[in-house]
Enzyme design. Sequence first.
Site, short mmCIF file in Angstrom:
data_model
loop_
_atom_site.label_atom_id
_atom_site.label_comp_id
_atom_site.label_asym_id
_atom_site.label_seq_id
_atom_site.Cartn_x
_atom_site.Cartn_y
_atom_site.Cartn_z
N GLY A 85 30.68 40.90 56.92
CA GLY A 85 30.06 41.38 55.67
C GLY A 85 29.33 40.27 54.95
N ILE A 86 28.33 40.67 54.18
CA ILE A 86 27.55 39.71 53.39
C ILE A 86 27.37 40.25 51.98
CG2 ILE A 86 26.26 38.82 55.38
CD1 ILE A 86 23.89 40.62 54.48
N GLN A 98 26.20 44.71 42.21
CA GLN A 98 26.52 44.98 43.63
C GLN A 98 26.30 46.44 44.02
OE1 GLN A 98 30.53 43.33 44.51
NE2 GLN A 98 29.35 41.94 45.79
N TYR A 117 26.30 46.44 47.86
CA TYR A 117 27.62 46.14 48.44
C TYR A 117 28.63 47.25 48.12
CZ TYR A 117 31.62 42.98 49.50
OH TYR A 117 32.76 42.39 50.00
N TYR A 160 39.53 40.12 45.05
CA TYR A 160 38.86 38.82 45.11
C TYR A 160 39.75 37.80 45.83
CZ TYR A 160 34.99 40.54 42.42
OH TYR A 160 33.88 41.24 42.03
N1 CAA Z 1 30.37 42.46 34.06
C1 CAA Z 1 29.70 42.60 32.91
N2 CAA Z 1 28.63 41.89 32.60
C2 CAA Z 1 28.20 40.99 33.48
C3 CAA Z 1 28.84 40.79 34.71
C4 CAA Z 1 29.96 41.56 34.98
N3 CAA Z 1 30.65 41.43 36.11
N4 CAA Z 1 28.17 39.84 35.37
C5 CAA Z 1 27.15 39.45 34.60
N5 CAA Z 1 27.18 40.11 33.43
C6 CAA Z 1 26.28 39.99 32.32
C7 CAA Z 1 26.12 38.52 31.93
O1 CAA Z 1 27.20 38.11 31.13
C8 CAA Z 1 24.81 38.55 31.21
O2 CAA Z 1 25.01 39.05 29.91
P1 CAA Z 1 24.24 38.39 28.67
O3 CAA Z 1 22.77 38.56 28.98
O4 CAA Z 1 24.71 39.21 27.51
O5 CAA Z 1 24.67 36.98 28.65
C9 CAA Z 1 24.00 39.61 31.95
O6 CAA Z 1 24.97 40.40 32.66
C10 CAA Z 1 23.05 39.02 32.96
O7 CAA Z 1 23.79 38.10 33.77
P2 CAA Z 1 23.10 36.96 34.59
O8 CAA Z 1 22.33 36.05 33.69
O9 CAA Z 1 24.08 36.35 35.51
O10 CAA Z 1 21.99 37.81 35.38
P3 CAA Z 1 21.37 37.54 36.75
O11 CAA Z 1 20.37 38.60 36.97
O12 CAA Z 1 20.95 36.11 36.89
O13 CAA Z 1 22.60 37.75 37.79
C11 CAA Z 1 24.36 38.89 38.86
C12 CAA Z 1 23.33 38.93 37.74
C13 CAA Z 1 23.64 38.74 40.20
C14 CAA Z 1 25.09 40.20 38.84
C15 CAA Z 1 25.30 37.69 38.68
O14 CAA Z 1 25.88 37.76 37.41
C16 CAA Z 1 26.41 37.69 39.72
O15 CAA Z 1 26.23 37.20 40.82
N6 CAA Z 1 27.59 38.24 39.37
C17 CAA Z 1 28.72 38.32 40.28
C18 CAA Z 1 28.74 39.64 40.97
C19 CAA Z 1 30.04 39.74 41.74
O16 CAA Z 1 31.11 39.84 41.17
N7 CAA Z 1 29.97 39.71 43.07
C20 CAA Z 1 31.15 39.75 43.88
C21 CAA Z 1 30.98 38.82 45.04
S1 CAA Z 1 32.50 38.58 45.94
C22 CAA Z 1 32.63 39.96 46.85
O17 CAA Z 1 31.80 40.82 46.89
C23 CAA Z 1 33.89 40.06 47.67
C24 CAA Z 1 34.63 41.30 47.33
O18 CAA Z 1 34.62 42.24 48.10
C25 CAA Z 1 35.45 41.33 46.10
#
Ligand code: CAA
Length: 241
Positions: A84-85, A144, A147, A179
């Site tokens: 997965g990615i 996501q 995903y 996570y």
């Molecule tokens: N819940 C609520 N709000 C969130 C949030 C979340 N999980 N993540 C980001 N936000 C909010 C930020 O706080 C920000 O708010 P403000 O503008 O009020 O400050 C707004 O959304 C924009 O955030 P970013 O500046 O980070 O926006 P971006 O466009 O640069 O990136 C994103 C957005 C790509 C979603 C980035 O925040 C990110 O990568 N988040 C993590 C997503 C995640 O949890 N992925 C899981 C990966 S691990 C996995 O997938 C394994 C598994 O199976 C569990």
Amino acid sequence: MGRVAIVTGGTRGIGRAVSEALKDAGHTVAATYAGNDDAANAFTADTGIPVYKFDVGDFAACADAVARIEADLGPVEVLTNNAGITRDSTLHKMTEEQWSAVIGTNLNSVFNMTRAVIGGMRERGFGRIITIGSINGQKGQFGQSNYSAAKAGIIGFTKAVALENAAKGVTVNAVAPGYIGTEMVRAVPEEVLKTKILAYIPVGRLGEPEEVARCVVFLAADEAGFITGSTLSVNGGQYMA
Ligand code: CAA
């Protein structure tokens, strides 16, 4: 009893832990990987587990790889769909490429690999299909949509294929990690990980890959024949499906 087992994406992260745990449980394991030759070679040197390089999103490549693995090791009896990615982005910024990459590697792969092994399992009257889902397919996750859609799709796939094969000795289940402390999770922006994720895990920490791997070993066992169509959550209490 030792079985021949494939683990896709089996050289790193959760997949590596699954490969090692299945081997420790007495199975003959083949681990697949897509591109990181250094990690794959180091994995084989450490574990003695053979590796096979191909793209799980490519239907023909999967059929070809399964044929090679069966020629080398014997009929495949356990399949762990783990590869997965992530290509995280909010939907309003997501490119078609980010969408398709995740659906291809995380969901189409499950069809491709399962389709390649299911006929033999049905004929022989034994099989274990275990697919790694995610908490984010159960509850959704900010950033996501690709995903979460792929991982939710895995749950529906698992239930349908479980029904079709229940009378043939083939069980089909999913494991849904929360996570886990792997490279994938460490790539999440630190502030997001701390404030939006860790803060909501009741157990108070990330999971360990081995804590997921032991669930796969449990479902792969001959004794697990009455468990099918289920999704086992391993998420520290973060979401109770
Ligand atoms: N819940 C609520 N709000 C969130 C949030 C979340 N999980 N993540 C980001 N936000 C909010 C930020 O706080 C920000 O708010 P403000 O503008 O009020 O400050 C707004 O959304 C924009 O955030 P970013 O500046 O980070 O926006 P971006 O466009 O640069 O990136 C994103 C957005 C790509 C979603 C980035 O925040 C990110 O990568 N988040 C993590 C997503 C995640 O949890 N992925 C899981 C990966 S691990 C996995 O997938 C394994 C598994 O199976 C569990």
